[in-house]
Design a protein around this motif. Structure first.
Motif, PDB file in Angstrom:
ATOM      1  N   TYR A 102       0.814  -1.213   0.000  1.00 41.61           N
ATOM      2  CA  TYR A 102       0.000   0.000   0.000  1.00 41.61           C
ATOM      3  C   TYR A 102       0.851   1.269   0.000  1.00 41.61           C
ATOM      4  CZ  TYR A 102      -4.239  -2.729   1.034  1.00 41.61           C
ATOM      5  OH  TYR A 102      -5.301  -3.602   0.979  1.00 41.61           O
ATOM      6  N   ASP A 103       2.032   1.197   0.616  1.00 44.89           N
ATOM      7  CA  ASP A 103       2.883   2.379   0.729  1.00 44.89           C
ATOM      8  C   ASP A 103       4.331   1.983   0.455  1.00 44.89           C
ATOM      9  OD1 ASP A 103       4.157   4.730   1.304  1.00 44.89           O
ATOM     10  OD2 ASP A 103       3.452   4.915   3.376  1.00 44.89           O
ATOM     11  N   SER A 104       4.804   2.262  -0.757  1.00 39.35           N
ATOM     12  CA  SER A 104       6.149   1.859  -1.165  1.00 39.35           C
ATOM     13  C   SER A 104       7.233   2.745  -0.571  1.00 39.35           C
ATOM     14  CB  SER A 104       6.258   1.878  -2.698  1.00 39.35           C
ATOM     15  OG  SER A 104       6.007   3.187  -3.196  1.00 39.35           O
ATOM     16  N   THR A 105       6.861   3.815   0.141  1.00 41.02           N
ATOM     17  CA  THR A 105       7.855   4.707   0.735  1.00 41.02           C
ATOM     18  C   THR A 105       8.357   4.193   2.083  1.00 41.02           C
ATOM     19  OG1 THR A 105       6.197   6.076   1.886  1.00 41.02           O
ATOM     20  CG2 THR A 105       6.763   6.683  -0.374  1.00 41.02           C
ATOM     21  N   VAL A 106       7.755   3.119   2.580  1.00 37.37           N
ATOM     22  CA  VAL A 106       8.148   2.548   3.874  1.00 37.37           C
ATOM     23  C   VAL A 106       8.399   1.053   3.693  1.00 37.37           C
ATOM     24  CG1 VAL A 106       7.521   2.183   6.292  1.00 37.37           C
ATOM     25  CG2 VAL A 106       6.706   4.231   5.092  1.00 37.37           C
ATOM     26  N   LYS A 107       9.545   0.582   4.190  1.00 38.77           N
ATOM     27  CA  LYS A 107       9.828  -0.852   4.167  1.00 38.77           C
ATOM     28  C   LYS A 107       9.983  -1.350   5.603  1.00 38.77           C
ATOM     29  CE  LYS A 107      14.892  -0.699   3.778  1.00 38.77           C
ATOM     30  NZ  LYS A 107      16.072  -1.155   3.014  1.00 38.77           N
ATOM     31  N   TYR A 108       9.738  -2.639   5.784  1.00 38.48           N
ATOM     32  CA  TYR A 108       9.791  -3.258   7.100  1.00 38.48           C
ATOM     33  C   TYR A 108      10.902  -4.309   7.084  1.00 38.48           C
ATOM     34  CZ  TYR A 108       5.412  -0.850   7.852  1.00 38.48           C
ATOM     35  OH  TYR A 108       4.463   0.131   7.975  1.00 38.48           O
ATOM     36  N   GLN A 109      11.792  -4.212   8.052  1.00 38.51           N
ATOM     37  CA  GLN A 109      12.962  -5.088   8.060  1.00 38.51           C
ATOM     38  C   GLN A 109      13.231  -5.607   9.467  1.00 38.51           C
ATOM     39  OE1 GLN A 109      16.522  -4.041   5.680  1.00 38.51           O
ATOM     40  NE2 GLN A 109      17.640  -4.092   7.616  1.00 38.51           N
ATOM     41  N   ARG A 110      13.351  -6.930   9.578  1.00 36.32           N
ATOM     42  CA  ARG A 110      13.660  -7.493  10.878  1.00 36.32           C
ATOM     43  C   ARG A 110      15.093  -7.126  11.257  1.00 36.32           C
ATOM     44  NH1 ARG A 110      12.571 -13.796  12.431  1.00 36.32           N
ATOM     45  NH2 ARG A 110      14.788 -14.049  11.970  1.00 36.32           N
ATOM     46  N   ILE A 111      15.333  -6.965  12.550  1.00 36.71           N
ATOM     47  CA  ILE A 111      16.614  -6.425  13.007  1.00 36.71           C
ATOM     48  C   ILE A 111      17.805  -7.317  12.682  1.00 36.71           C
ATOM     49  CG2 ILE A 111      15.681  -4.959  14.820  1.00 36.71           C
ATOM     50  CD1 ILE A 111      16.094  -7.204  16.788  1.00 36.71           C
ATOM     51  N   ASP A 112      17.577  -8.591  12.389  1.00 29.72           N
ATOM     52  CA  ASP A 112      18.686  -9.479  12.046  1.00 29.72           C
ATOM     53  C   ASP A 112      18.801  -9.702  10.543  1.00 29.72           C
ATOM     54  OD1 ASP A 112      16.396 -10.923  11.744  1.00 29.72           O
ATOM     55  OD2 ASP A 112      17.109 -12.735  12.725  1.00 29.72           O
ATOM     56  N   ALA A 113      18.118  -8.857   9.762  1.00 33.87           N
ATOM     57  CA  ALA A 113      18.147  -9.037   8.307  1.00 33.87           C
ATOM     58  C   ALA A 113      19.377  -8.396   7.671  1.00 33.87           C
ATOM     59  CB  ALA A 113      16.880  -8.470   7.670  1.00 33.87           C
ATOM     60  N   ASP A 114      19.862  -7.313   8.246  1.00 38.45           N
ATOM     61  CA  ASP A 114      21.011  -6.610   7.689  1.00 38.45           C
ATOM     62  C   ASP A 114      21.541  -5.662   8.748  1.00 38.45           C
ATOM     63  OD1 ASP A 114      22.947  -5.829   5.951  1.00 38.45           O
ATOM     64  OD2 ASP A 114      21.630  -4.871   4.484  1.00 38.45           O
ATOM     65  N   VAL A 115      22.676  -5.070   8.481  1.00 39.07           N
ATOM     66  CA  VAL A 115      23.268  -4.122   9.424  1.00 39.07           C
ATOM     67  C   VAL A 115      22.819  -2.721   9.052  1.00 39.07           C
ATOM     68  CG1 VAL A 115      25.404  -3.221  10.404  1.00 39.07           C
ATOM     69  CG2 VAL A 115      25.264  -5.622   9.735  1.00 39.07           C
ATOM     70  N   ALA A 116      22.088  -2.077   9.931  1.00 44.19           N
ATOM     71  CA  ALA A 116      21.597  -0.729   9.658  1.00 44.19           C
ATOM     72  C   ALA A 116      22.760   0.251   9.592  1.00 44.19           C
ATOM     73  CB  ALA A 116      20.608  -0.302  10.745  1.00 44.19           C
ATOM     74  N   SER A 117      22.619   1.282   8.771  1.00 43.10           N
ATOM     75  CA  SER A 117      23.682   2.271   8.619  1.00 43.10           C
ATOM     76  C   SER A 117      24.036   2.932   9.944  1.00 43.10           C
ATOM     77  CB  SER A 117      23.240   3.345   7.610  1.00 43.10           C
ATOM     78  OG  SER A 117      23.079   2.791   6.333  1.00 43.10           O
ATOM     79  N   ALA A 118      23.028   3.123  10.796  1.00 35.83           N
ATOM     80  CA  ALA A 118      23.259   3.797  12.073  1.00 35.83           C
ATOM     81  C   ALA A 118      24.134   2.979  13.011  1.00 35.83           C
ATOM     82  CB  ALA A 118      21.921   4.100  12.753  1.00 35.83           C
ATOM     83  N   LEU A 119      24.270   1.671  12.754  1.00 35.85           N
ATOM     84  CA  LEU A 119      25.085   0.812  13.612  1.00 35.85           C
ATOM     85  C   LEU A 119      26.539   0.785  13.176  1.00 35.85           C
ATOM     86  CD1 LEU A 119      22.744  -2.307  14.007  1.00 35.85           C
ATOM     87  CD2 LEU A 119      22.841  -0.254  15.424  1.00 35.85           C
ATOM     88  N   LYS A 120      26.824   1.257  11.969  1.00 36.68           N
ATOM     89  CA  LYS A 120      28.177   1.155  11.422  1.00 36.68           C
ATOM     90  C   LYS A 120      29.065   2.296  11.902  1.00 36.68           C
ATOM     91  CE  LYS A 120      26.472  -1.113   7.216  1.00 36.68           C
ATOM     92  NZ  LYS A 120      26.368  -1.045   5.732  1.00 36.68           N
ATOM     93  N   GLY A 121      30.337   1.956  12.139  1.00 35.74           N
ATOM     94  CA  GLY A 121      31.315   2.946  12.535  1.00 35.74           C
ATOM     95  C   GLY A 121      32.183   3.344  11.362  1.00 35.74           C
ATOM     96  N   ASP A 122      33.301   3.998  11.666  1.00 35.83           N
ATOM     97  CA  ASP A 122      34.192   4.503  10.618  1.00 35.83           C
ATOM     98  C   ASP A 122      35.496   3.725  10.530  1.00 35.83           C
ATOM     99  OD1 ASP A 122      32.357   6.555  10.066  1.00 35.83           O
ATOM    100  OD2 ASP A 122      33.210   7.814  11.656  1.00 35.83           O
ATOM    101  N   GLY A 123      35.568   2.564  11.184  1.00 37.73           N
ATOM    102  CA  GLY A 123      36.808   1.791  11.190  1.00 37.73           C
ATOM    103  C   GLY A 123      37.092   1.089   9.878  1.00 37.73           C
ATOM    104  N   ASP A 124      38.221   0.398   9.841  1.00 34.38           N
ATOM    105  CA  ASP A 124      38.664  -0.330   8.654  1.00 34.38           C
ATOM    106  C   ASP A 124      37.755  -1.524   8.398  1.00 34.38           C
ATOM    107  OD1 ASP A 124      40.143  -1.269   6.522  1.00 34.38           O
ATOM    108  OD2 ASP A 124      41.555  -2.365   7.795  1.00 34.38           O
TER     109      ASP A 124
END
Length: 299
Positions: free
Chosen positions: A143-165
């Motif tokens: 119904y609304d393609s502007t919102v997706k639903y993702q289980r927390i173990d499906a991928d690593v969210a950008s907000a969880l990533k740091g700046d390391g190697d």
């Protein structure tokens, strides 16, 4: 029958008006009864698009912190924090085309480690632990393609990533594939802000939804599983190795100096990542206990 259709439309209007009124003017009591009526509201939304259009602002998500929010309220708070998944603030209209993400868990206890990672970055996690919820969020996405639903173990969210190697290490890749017993295991390297987690196992959102659909099909008497309980559509697992974790950095050094010790540590890391994602099978539990006792005996 025209008369029956009119009566049905009138009932839909009366019910949705009541739901919206309770949500807007008596939110505290509405939240108290929401878990009792949730399944009926979601089913009605799936059966009747007009019901959904009228009641969508009264549909609540129960969060892991115990609070309740609508989809709009969830996205509003997400917008106040980090940028949407994979989206940079470029000053262009890209925000209009990049879907926002609602993160959810189907088992708060089993996925507690993943939840802790998200909550540490002030990301809300919805609890969708009913069988109907998977079908409901697929309906919401249609119904609304502007919102997706993702289980927390499906991928690593950008907000969880740091700046390391995040340089890939072939020796570690080969090591984890060996201890997992899967020479085709996909291994990725990321640097997380939280260095206490050495690795996490993720599973493709689409393959998991397919697996859940086949499980539902099997419950209805279909052939979703074979005689050994193996699903016809295997899950796509990925081992995400956290290069920011001191244990992983130590493990990388052991690959060249002490292969036996490196293998023992890698086995524990992999098994713990599996345990955080799903329950062990009987054979996996037996092997994990055996390797754990062996590791303790060597200390």
């Amino acid at each position: 029958n025209t008369y029956v259709s009119k009566v049905s439309a009138h009932i839909v209007k009366k019910v949705t008006d009541k739901l919206n009124a309770l949500c807007d003017t008596d939110r505290e009591n509405y939240e108290k009864v929401w878990d009792s009526i949730k399944t009926f509201v979601e089913y009605a939304c799936m059966r009747d698009r007009k019901f959904y259009d009228r009641a969508k602002d009264a549909v609540l998500f129960h969060l892991t912190d115990g609070s309740y929010v609508t989809v709009a309220q969830y996205l509003e708070k997400a917008g106040e924090g980090t940028q949407a998944e994979g989206q940079a603030d470029t000053g262009t209209d890209s925000k209009k085309t990049t879907p926002a993400t609602v993160y959810y868990t189907t088992d708060p206890q089993l996925q507690a480690q993943y939840i802790a990672l998200f909550e540490a970055q002030h990301i809300q996690v919805a609890v969708l632990d009913k069988l109907i919820d998977t079908q409901f969020i697929q309906m919401l996405e249609s119904y609304d393609s502007t919102v997706k639903y993702q289980r927390i173990d499906a991928d690593v969210a950008s907000a969880l990533k740091g700046d390391g190697d995040v340089t890939e290490n072939q020796a570690l890749t080969d090591l984890f594939r060996k201890v997992s017993g899967n020479d085709k295991l996909e291994v990725k390297f990321e640097s997380l802000k939280d260095g206490s987690l050495p690795a996490m196992l993720t599973v493709s959102e689409q393959s998991r939804r397919m697996e859940e659909m086949m499980r539902l099909y099997a419950m209805q008497g279909g052939e979703g599983e074979d005689s050994y309980g193996t699903h016809m559509f295997p899950l796509d697992y990925t081992l995400m190795v956290n290069t920011h974790a001191p244990l992983i950095q130590k493990l990388a050094g052991l690959c060249d100096t002490d292969g036996e010790k490196a293998e023992a540590i890698a086995s524990q890391v992999y098994n713990l990542s599996v345990l955080a994602q799903r329950k062990f099978t009987a054979s996996e539990l037996k092997a994990f206990l055996s390797s754990s006792f062996d590791l303790l005996n060597k200390m």
